[in-house]
Design a protein around this motif. Sequence first.
Motif, PDB file in Angstrom:
ATOM      1  N   LEU A  19       0.831  -1.212   0.000  1.00  0.00           N
ATOM      2  CA  LEU A  19       0.000   0.000   0.000  1.00  0.00           C
ATOM      3  C   LEU A  19       0.862   1.257   0.000  1.00  0.00           C
ATOM      4  CD1 LEU A  19      -2.907  -0.931   2.444  1.00  0.00           C
ATOM      5  CD2 LEU A  19      -3.007  -0.663  -0.032  1.00  0.00           C
ATOM      6  N   TYR A  72       2.015   1.578  -3.522  1.00  0.00           N
ATOM      7  CA  TYR A  72       0.936   1.981  -4.432  1.00  0.00           C
ATOM      8  C   TYR A  72       0.778   3.501  -4.462  1.00  0.00           C
ATOM      9  CZ  TYR A  72      -1.224  -2.607  -5.351  1.00  0.00           C
ATOM     10  OH  TYR A  72      -1.497  -3.871  -5.779  1.00  0.00           O
ATOM     11  N   CYS A  78      -3.693   5.904  -0.038  1.00  0.00           N
ATOM     12  CA  CYS A  78      -2.940   4.647   0.069  1.00  0.00           C
ATOM     13  C   CYS A  78      -1.976   4.698   1.250  1.00  0.00           C
ATOM     14  CB  CYS A  78      -2.158   4.403  -1.223  1.00  0.00           C
ATOM     15  SG  CYS A  78      -3.162   3.835  -2.590  1.00  0.00           S
ATOM     16  N   LEU A  80      -3.928   4.327   4.457  1.00  0.00           N
ATOM     17  CA  LEU A  80      -4.375   2.940   4.635  1.00  0.00           C
ATOM     18  C   LEU A  80      -3.222   2.028   5.051  1.00  0.00           C
ATOM     19  CD1 LEU A  80      -6.834   2.470   1.626  1.00  0.00           C
ATOM     20  CD2 LEU A  80      -7.402   2.555   4.058  1.00  0.00           C
ATOM     21  N   CYS A  81      -2.008   2.310   4.558  1.00  0.00           N
ATOM     22  CA  CYS A  81      -0.873   1.451   4.921  1.00  0.00           C
ATOM     23  C   CYS A  81      -0.577   1.574   6.409  1.00  0.00           C
ATOM     24  CB  CYS A  81       0.353   1.741   4.059  1.00  0.00           C
ATOM     25  SG  CYS A  81       1.449   3.027   4.652  1.00  0.00           S
ATOM     26  N   THR A  88      -3.431  -0.203   8.339  1.00  0.00           N
ATOM     27  CA  THR A  88      -3.293  -1.664   8.217  1.00  0.00           C
ATOM     28  C   THR A  88      -2.422  -2.260   9.325  1.00  0.00           C
ATOM     29  OG1 THR A  88      -3.526  -1.491   5.830  1.00  0.00           O
ATOM     30  CG2 THR A  88      -2.571  -3.521   6.653  1.00  0.00           C
ATOM     31  N   MET A 103      -7.867  -4.138   2.862  1.00  0.00           N
ATOM     32  CA  MET A 103      -7.419  -2.759   2.640  1.00  0.00           C
ATOM     33  C   MET A 103      -7.010  -2.539   1.179  1.00  0.00           C
ATOM     34  SD  MET A 103      -7.744  -1.081   5.481  1.00  0.00           S
ATOM     35  CE  MET A 103      -9.240  -2.056   5.705  1.00  0.00           C
ATOM     36  N   ILE A 104      -6.618  -3.619   0.510  1.00  0.00           N
ATOM     37  CA  ILE A 104      -6.181  -3.473  -0.889  1.00  0.00           C
ATOM     38  C   ILE A 104      -7.357  -3.103  -1.810  1.00  0.00           C
ATOM     39  CG2 ILE A 104      -5.144  -4.642  -2.870  1.00  0.00           C
ATOM     40  CD1 ILE A 104      -3.375  -6.154  -0.967  1.00  0.00           C
ATOM     41  N   ALA A 150      -8.161   0.449  -1.205  1.00  0.00           N
ATOM     42  CA  ALA A 150      -7.169   1.333  -1.828  1.00  0.00           C
ATOM     43  C   ALA A 150      -7.410   1.446  -3.328  1.00  0.00           C
ATOM     44  CB  ALA A 150      -5.760   0.814  -1.555  1.00  0.00           C
TER      45      ALA A 150
END
Length: 199
Positions: free
Chosen positions: A131, A134, A157, A160-161, A164, A176-177, A180
């Motif tokens: 993430l 990304y 992203c 979110l990383c 996570t 989460m992917i 994203a």
Amino acid sequence: MDNNNPDFDPQQSLQLIESMINRAKDKFAEGGFMYLLWGWAVFFLSLTQFVLLHFFQYTYHYIVWMFCWVIVIYQLVHMRKKYRKQKVRTYTDYIIGYIWLTFVVLIFLLGFLIGRLTSGEYYTHIVPIVLALYGMPIFLTGIIMRFKPLIIGGIGCWLLCVITTFIINYDYQFLMIPLAMLIAWIIPGYLLRAKYKSQ
């Protein structure tokens, strides 16, 4: 404006740069197709991996990502046809192209390195790292194109990383992917397509 005239004043130079950027923006708006292709592919593949891992405890749940090779081959054929028709490539085209090339190389390198260095539990670390990665090409492309949805997607992203890492059950990290993908690729992809059609 004559592009071969070396006697540009500052205003003409700015107009030329602006027209080059706008031309690149137009082409990438048309290319929003790739954001949607990869966005939806990764969205469904990551959900499939989650189902295989969480509900079936399938050992080889990561095998779903082999389907990406089919998309890579399709993309290479598509880009080859596109570049044959394209008569002019701007400096902006090259910069954005190499940003995405760097991203692809890093994705494969990370997959190799994490697999080699973390033994059989690699997938407990891979989601936040992927993430974070990304976010890089999305954010930089958004900056170059001056397209806010991509900038927001890249920042999304990265947020979110971090989130996570607080999810204890790593099965759910895989969710989460697709989230994203919605934020960074699918929504900006549809907005790019809409912008292109409205021009």
